[in-house]
Design a protein around this motif. Structure first.
Motif, PDB file in Angstrom:
ATOM      1  N   UNK A  76       0.864  -1.499   0.030  1.00  0.00           N
ATOM      2  CA  UNK A  76      -0.506   0.124  -0.563  1.00  0.00           C
ATOM      3  C   UNK A  76       0.889   1.117   0.029  1.00  0.00           C
ATOM      4  N   UNK A  77       2.137   1.126  -0.642  1.00  0.00           N
ATOM      5  CA  UNK A  77       3.302   2.490  -0.324  1.00  0.00           C
ATOM      6  C   UNK A  77       3.659   3.128   0.449  1.00  0.00           C
ATOM      7  N   UNK A  78       3.628   1.432   1.814  1.00  0.00           N
ATOM      8  CA  UNK A  78       4.423   2.329   3.107  1.00  0.00           C
ATOM      9  C   UNK A  78       5.904   1.758   3.824  1.00  0.00           C
ATOM     10  N   UNK A  79       6.750   1.631   4.295  1.00  0.00           N
ATOM     11  CA  UNK A  79       7.342   1.373   4.962  1.00  0.00           C
ATOM     12  C   UNK A  79       6.881   0.544   6.601  1.00  0.00           C
ATOM     13  N   UNK A  80       7.551  -0.246   6.407  1.00  0.00           N
ATOM     14  CA  UNK A  80       7.064  -1.239   8.191  1.00  0.00           C
ATOM     15  C   UNK A  80       8.770  -0.488   8.774  1.00  0.00           C
ATOM     16  N   UNK A  81       8.866  -0.070   9.653  1.00  0.00           N
ATOM     17  CA  UNK A  81      10.762  -0.120  10.679  1.00  0.00           C
ATOM     18  C   UNK A  81      10.162  -0.815  12.068  1.00  0.00           C
ATOM     19  N   UNK A  82      11.640  -1.222  11.701  1.00  0.00           N
ATOM     20  CA  UNK A  82      11.146  -1.773  13.680  1.00  0.00           C
ATOM     21  C   UNK A  82      11.954  -0.758  14.037  1.00  0.00           C
ATOM     22  N   UNK A  83      11.543  -1.222  15.966  1.00  0.00           N
ATOM     23  CA  UNK A  83      12.473   0.106  16.831  1.00  0.00           C
ATOM     24  C   UNK A  83      13.228  -0.637  17.712  1.00  0.00           C
ATOM     25  N   UNK A  84      14.327   0.177  17.430  1.00  0.00           N
ATOM     26  CA  UNK A  84      15.133  -0.993  19.416  1.00  0.00           C
ATOM     27  C   UNK A  84      14.843  -2.170  19.718  1.00  0.00           C
ATOM     28  N   UNK A  85      15.117  -3.239  18.825  1.00  0.00           N
ATOM     29  CA  UNK A  85      14.996  -4.542  19.342  1.00  0.00           C
ATOM     30  C   UNK A  85      15.823  -5.162  19.765  1.00  0.00           C
ATOM     31  N   UNK A  86      15.336  -5.638  21.313  1.00  0.00           N
ATOM     32  CA  UNK A  86      16.180  -6.277  22.231  1.00  0.00           C
ATOM     33  C   UNK A  86      17.819  -7.389  21.739  1.00  0.00           C
ATOM     34  N   UNK A  87      18.239  -7.759  22.322  1.00  0.00           N
ATOM     35  CA  UNK A  87      19.651  -7.868  22.141  1.00  0.00           C
ATOM     36  C   UNK A  87      18.931  -9.750  21.788  1.00  0.00           C
ATOM     37  N   UNK A  88      17.909  -9.992  22.234  1.00  0.00           N
ATOM     38  CA  UNK A  88      17.519 -11.454  21.641  1.00  0.00           C
ATOM     39  C   UNK A  88      16.532 -11.426  20.130  1.00  0.00           C
ATOM     40  N   UNK A  89      15.172 -10.237  20.468  1.00  0.00           N
ATOM     41  CA  UNK A  89      14.801 -10.090  19.254  1.00  0.00           C
ATOM     42  C   UNK A  89      15.904  -9.804  18.165  1.00  0.00           C
ATOM     43  N   UNK A  90      17.092  -8.664  18.429  1.00  0.00           N
ATOM     44  CA  UNK A  90      18.133  -8.772  17.058  1.00  0.00           C
ATOM     45  C   UNK A  90      18.357  -9.817  16.704  1.00  0.00           C
ATOM     46  N   UNK A  91      19.026 -10.721  17.014  1.00  0.00           N
ATOM     47  CA  UNK A  91      19.809 -11.978  16.718  1.00  0.00           C
ATOM     48  C   UNK A  91      18.530 -13.065  16.075  1.00  0.00           C
ATOM     49  N   UNK A  92      17.631 -12.790  16.140  1.00  0.00           N
ATOM     50  CA  UNK A  92      16.123 -13.318  15.595  1.00  0.00           C
ATOM     51  C   UNK A  92      16.122 -13.306  14.190  1.00  0.00           C
ATOM     52  N   UNK A  93      16.029 -10.948  13.997  1.00  0.00           N
ATOM     53  CA  UNK A  93      16.631 -10.539  13.086  1.00  0.00           C
ATOM     54  C   UNK A  93      17.522 -10.861  12.327  1.00  0.00           C
ATOM     55  N   UNK A  94      18.504 -11.369  12.257  1.00  0.00           N
ATOM     56  CA  UNK A  94      19.808 -11.187  11.978  1.00  0.00           C
ATOM     57  C   UNK A  94      19.783 -12.714  11.410  1.00  0.00           C
ATOM     58  N   UNK A  95      19.786 -13.474  12.758  1.00  0.00           N
ATOM     59  CA  UNK A  95      19.999 -15.163  11.867  1.00  0.00           C
ATOM     60  C   UNK A  95      18.673 -15.296  10.585  1.00  0.00           C
ATOM     61  N   UNK A  96      17.860 -14.856  10.931  1.00  0.00           N
ATOM     62  CA  UNK A  96      16.212 -14.877   9.684  1.00  0.00           C
ATOM     63  C   UNK A  96      16.676 -14.358   8.275  1.00  0.00           C
ATOM     64  N   UNK A  97      17.519 -13.000   8.649  1.00  0.00           N
ATOM     65  CA  UNK A  97      17.859 -12.420   7.425  1.00  0.00           C
ATOM     66  C   UNK A  97      16.985 -11.182   7.359  1.00  0.00           C
ATOM     67  N   UNK A  98      16.119 -11.132   8.563  1.00  0.00           N
ATOM     68  CA  UNK A  98      15.130  -9.620   8.218  1.00  0.00           C
ATOM     69  C   UNK A  98      15.353  -8.385   8.526  1.00  0.00           C
ATOM     70  N   UNK A  99      16.851  -8.299   9.104  1.00  0.00           N
ATOM     71  CA  UNK A  99      17.978  -6.757   9.671  1.00  0.00           C
ATOM     72  C   UNK A  99      18.536  -6.728   7.744  1.00  0.00           C
TER      73      UNK A  99
END
Length: 128
Positions: A76-99
């Motif tokens: 719909x022309x927008x952007x999803x932005x993640x803000x300040x993930x906790x270290x545990x969540x940041x590891x999940x984002x890196x492991x899955x490539x979502x970062x």
């Protein structure tokens, strides 16, 4: 607007250009439906910011919900932005490539972005 349980809490704040969704607790198979509902119910704005500073767990079901929300917001022309993930969540984002797919802001940059009168859409590719 929000939803609360013992394991999951979500609060939504709506601005002219930005919708901020604050998520706390755990996003897993038991809570992912409420998480997805909150993301889908967020009003359309150029930016959907997802504050993850109080999220303790992001399961595979939560990762799928994030990716689906990203595709929906982008369609719909927008952007999803993640803000300040906790270290545990940041590891999940890196492991899955979502970062590499979703922009991640530190808290000070998120406040600055929310105050800008207009926000230029960023090109988000799925390839690294």
């Amino acid at each position: 607007m929000g939803e609360r349980s013992d394991r999951f809490d979500v609060q939504v704040s709506v601005g002219d250009q930005v919708v901020l969704v604050r998520v706390a607790g755990e996003v897993d198979i038991a809570t992912v439906a409420a998480f997805r509902s909150a993301l889908w119910a967020a009003p359309a704005r150029p930016v959907l910011q997802l504050d993850l500073s109080e999220l303790r767990l992001l399961s595979a079901a939560g990762v799928r919900a994030l990716l689906a929300a990203h595709l929906r917001v982008r369609a719909r022309g927008g952007e999803l932005v993640l803000v300040d993930p906790t270290p545990v969540v940041a590891r999940v984002l890196r492991a899955t490539g979502l970062h590499r797919v979703l922009p991640i802001l530190e808290p000070a940059r998120a406040v600055e972005a929310a105050r800008r009168p207009t926000i230029a859409p960023a090109h988000l590719g799925l390839a690294a």
